[in-house]
Design a protein around this motif. Structure first.
Motif, PDB file in Angstrom:
ATOM      1  N   GLU A  32       0.837  -1.376   0.107  1.00 19.59           N
ATOM      2  CA  GLU A  32      -0.080   0.033  -0.050  1.00 19.59           C
ATOM      3  C   GLU A  32       0.745   1.154   0.129  1.00 19.59           C
ATOM      4  O   GLU A  32       0.259   2.315  -0.496  1.00 19.59           O
ATOM      5  CB  GLU A  32      -0.867   0.066   1.438  1.00 19.59           C
ATOM      6  CG  GLU A  32      -2.000  -0.941   0.955  1.00 19.59           C
ATOM      7  CD  GLU A  32      -2.921  -1.011   2.229  1.00 19.59           C
ATOM      8  OE1 GLU A  32      -2.629  -0.515   3.410  1.00 19.59           O
ATOM      9  OE2 GLU A  32      -3.910  -1.948   2.088  1.00 19.59           O
ATOM     10  N   ALA A  33       2.031   1.107   0.543  1.00 15.41           N
ATOM     11  CA  ALA A  33       2.854   2.449   0.396  1.00 15.41           C
ATOM     12  C   ALA A  33       3.299   2.835  -0.937  1.00 15.41           C
ATOM     13  O   ALA A  33       3.846   3.998  -1.291  1.00 15.41           O
ATOM     14  CB  ALA A  33       3.870   1.839   1.222  1.00 15.41           C
ATOM     15  N   VAL A  34       3.386   1.798  -1.967  1.00 15.99           N
ATOM     16  CA  VAL A  34       3.862   2.153  -3.293  1.00 15.99           C
ATOM     17  C   VAL A  34       2.829   2.853  -3.955  1.00 15.99           C
ATOM     18  O   VAL A  34       1.623   2.464  -4.009  1.00 15.99           O
ATOM     19  CB  VAL A  34       4.283   0.813  -4.087  1.00 15.99           C
ATOM     20  CG1 VAL A  34       4.244   1.114  -5.663  1.00 15.99           C
ATOM     21  CG2 VAL A  34       5.328   0.119  -3.336  1.00 15.99           C
ATOM     22  N   ASP A  35       2.986   4.200  -4.592  1.00 16.42           N
ATOM     23  CA  ASP A  35       2.272   4.917  -5.101  1.00 16.42           C
ATOM     24  C   ASP A  35       2.410   4.826  -6.611  1.00 16.42           C
ATOM     25  O   ASP A  35       2.970   5.394  -7.333  1.00 16.42           O
ATOM     26  CB  ASP A  35       2.584   6.542  -4.678  1.00 16.42           C
ATOM     27  CG  ASP A  35       1.358   7.429  -5.240  1.00 16.42           C
ATOM     28  OD1 ASP A  35       0.457   6.918  -5.790  1.00 16.42           O
ATOM     29  OD2 ASP A  35       1.764   8.733  -5.416  1.00 16.42           O
ATOM     30  N   ALA A  36       1.494   3.876  -7.087  1.00 14.97           N
ATOM     31  CA  ALA A  36       1.364   3.645  -8.490  1.00 14.97           C
ATOM     32  C   ALA A  36       0.070   3.238  -8.833  1.00 14.97           C
ATOM     33  O   ALA A  36      -0.660   2.364  -7.978  1.00 14.97           O
ATOM     34  CB  ALA A  36       2.612   2.565  -8.715  1.00 14.97           C
ATOM     35  N   SER A  37      -0.373   3.116  -9.998  1.00 16.01           N
ATOM     36  CA  SER A  37      -1.351   2.731 -10.578  1.00 16.01           C
ATOM     37  C   SER A  37      -1.553   1.113 -10.549  1.00 16.01           C
ATOM     38  O   SER A  37      -2.622   0.764 -10.360  1.00 16.01           O
ATOM     39  CB  SER A  37      -1.983   3.097 -11.912  1.00 16.01           C
ATOM     40  OG  SER A  37      -0.833   2.700 -12.788  1.00 16.01           O
ATOM     41  N   ARG A  38      -0.548   0.511 -10.629  1.00 11.61           N
ATOM     42  CA  ARG A  38      -0.610  -1.097 -10.333  1.00 11.61           C
ATOM     43  C   ARG A  38       0.673  -1.409  -9.599  1.00 11.61           C
ATOM     44  O   ARG A  38       2.053  -0.902  -9.929  1.00 11.61           O
ATOM     45  CB  ARG A  38      -0.339  -1.679 -11.772  1.00 11.61           C
ATOM     46  CG  ARG A  38      -0.633  -2.890 -11.824  1.00 11.61           C
ATOM     47  CD  ARG A  38      -0.744  -3.478 -13.367  1.00 11.61           C
ATOM     48  NE  ARG A  38      -0.732  -4.733 -13.507  1.00 11.61           N
ATOM     49  CZ  ARG A  38      -0.417  -5.579 -14.630  1.00 11.61           C
ATOM     50  NH1 ARG A  38      -0.220  -4.827 -15.666  1.00 11.61           N
ATOM     51  NH2 ARG A  38      -0.514  -6.854 -14.517  1.00 11.61           N
ATOM     52  N   THR A  39       0.685  -2.509  -8.642  1.00  9.42           N
ATOM     53  CA  THR A  39       1.743  -2.961  -8.059  1.00  9.42           C
ATOM     54  C   THR A  39       1.631  -4.251  -8.040  1.00  9.42           C
ATOM     55  O   THR A  39       0.619  -5.051  -7.900  1.00  9.42           O
ATOM     56  CB  THR A  39       1.353  -2.306  -6.527  1.00  9.42           C
ATOM     57  OG1 THR A  39       1.374  -0.961  -6.305  1.00  9.42           O
ATOM     58  CG2 THR A  39       2.780  -2.713  -5.723  1.00  9.42           C
ATOM     59  N   LEU A  40       2.906  -4.817  -7.967  1.00  7.11           N
ATOM     60  CA  LEU A  40       3.090  -6.274  -8.030  1.00  7.11           C
ATOM     61  C   LEU A  40       3.845  -6.620  -6.772  1.00  7.11           C
ATOM     62  O   LEU A  40       4.920  -6.139  -6.465  1.00  7.11           O
ATOM     63  CB  LEU A  40       4.124  -6.789  -9.339  1.00  7.11           C
ATOM     64  CG  LEU A  40       4.424  -8.284  -9.473  1.00  7.11           C
ATOM     65  CD1 LEU A  40       3.117  -8.945  -9.661  1.00  7.11           C
ATOM     66  CD2 LEU A  40       5.534  -8.445 -10.424  1.00  7.11           C
ATOM     67  N   THR A  41       3.192  -7.693  -6.037  1.00  7.64           N
ATOM     68  CA  THR A  41       3.749  -8.247  -4.891  1.00  7.64           C
ATOM     69  C   THR A  41       3.906  -9.553  -4.740  1.00  7.64           C
ATOM     70  O   THR A  41       3.089 -10.262  -5.372  1.00  7.64           O
ATOM     71  CB  THR A  41       2.670  -7.781  -3.665  1.00  7.64           C
ATOM     72  OG1 THR A  41       2.711  -6.132  -3.522  1.00  7.64           O
ATOM     73  CG2 THR A  41       3.332  -8.191  -2.267  1.00  7.64           C
ATOM     74  N   THR A  42       5.258 -10.041  -4.447  1.00  5.59           N
ATOM     75  CA  THR A  42       5.396 -11.263  -4.345  1.00  5.59           C
ATOM     76  C   THR A  42       5.848 -11.793  -2.703  1.00  5.59           C
ATOM     77  O   THR A  42       6.615 -11.100  -2.366  1.00  5.59           O
ATOM     78  CB  THR A  42       6.471 -11.798  -5.323  1.00  5.59           C
ATOM     79  OG1 THR A  42       6.029 -11.546  -6.519  1.00  5.59           O
ATOM     80  CG2 THR A  42       6.832 -13.399  -5.137  1.00  5.59           C
ATOM     81  N   LEU A  43       4.997 -12.659  -2.243  1.00  3.21           N
ATOM     82  CA  LEU A  43       5.407 -12.913  -0.835  1.00  3.21           C
ATOM     83  C   LEU A  43       5.670 -14.492  -0.807  1.00  3.21           C
ATOM     84  O   LEU A  43       4.738 -15.281  -1.210  1.00  3.21           O
ATOM     85  CB  LEU A  43       4.300 -12.675   0.039  1.00  3.21           C
ATOM     86  CG  LEU A  43       4.342 -12.747   1.569  1.00  3.21           C
ATOM     87  CD1 LEU A  43       5.831 -11.971   2.115  1.00  3.21           C
ATOM     88  CD2 LEU A  43       3.272 -12.331   2.313  1.00  3.21           C
ATOM     89  N   LYS A  44       6.654 -15.013  -0.619  1.00  2.50           N
ATOM     90  CA  LYS A  44       6.937 -16.283  -0.095  1.00  2.50           C
ATOM     91  C   LYS A  44       7.404 -16.648   1.450  1.00  2.50           C
ATOM     92  O   LYS A  44       8.045 -15.928   2.008  1.00  2.50           O
ATOM     93  CB  LYS A  44       8.110 -16.561  -1.038  1.00  2.50           C
ATOM     94  CG  LYS A  44       8.502 -18.200  -1.046  1.00  2.50           C
ATOM     95  CD  LYS A  44       9.643 -18.536  -1.934  1.00  2.50           C
ATOM     96  CE  LYS A  44      10.177 -19.906  -1.919  1.00  2.50           C
ATOM     97  NZ  LYS A  44      11.448 -20.158  -2.888  1.00  2.50           N
TER      98      LYS A  44
END
Length: 105
Positions: free
Chosen positions: A63-75
């Protein structure tokens, strides 16, 4: 119990986003949680005592990333009956290698 996670958060398809600055915002958000973290070139390693803390930290980073689209990977590596520090995980491998687990190049 120990929870170790690999987190990657990045802006995606947003030409106006400053990639490095947005990643810095994601990493900065981790400071609000009871996690230990270390950032590497392609991911950030997170360690916590509780699974919920890892999920909350990953959500805040996203949520801290200010972009229209964000990719998050969590392993996640969730030790439910053992406490195993991230440093100890590396040390175990280094014992078998009988050297540091990195090159000098």
């Amino acid at each position: 119990m120990t929870v170790t996670a690999m987190l990657t958060v990045a802006p995606l398809d947003d030409a106006t986003a400053d990639f490095d600055a947005e990643i810095a915002k994601a990493i900065d958000a981790l400071d609000d949680f009871d996690v230990r973290y270390e950032t590497h070139p392609m991911e950030t390693t997170i360690q916590a005592d509780e699974l919920s803390e890892v999920f909350a930290a990953a959500q805040a980073a996203t949520e801290a990333v200010d972009a229209s689209r964000t990719l998050t990977t969590l392993k996640i590596d969730h030790f439910r009956e053992e406490t195993l520090d991230v440093d100890e995980k590396v040390e175990r491998v280094e014992q078998h290698l009988q050297r540091p687990a990195r090159s000098d190049r």
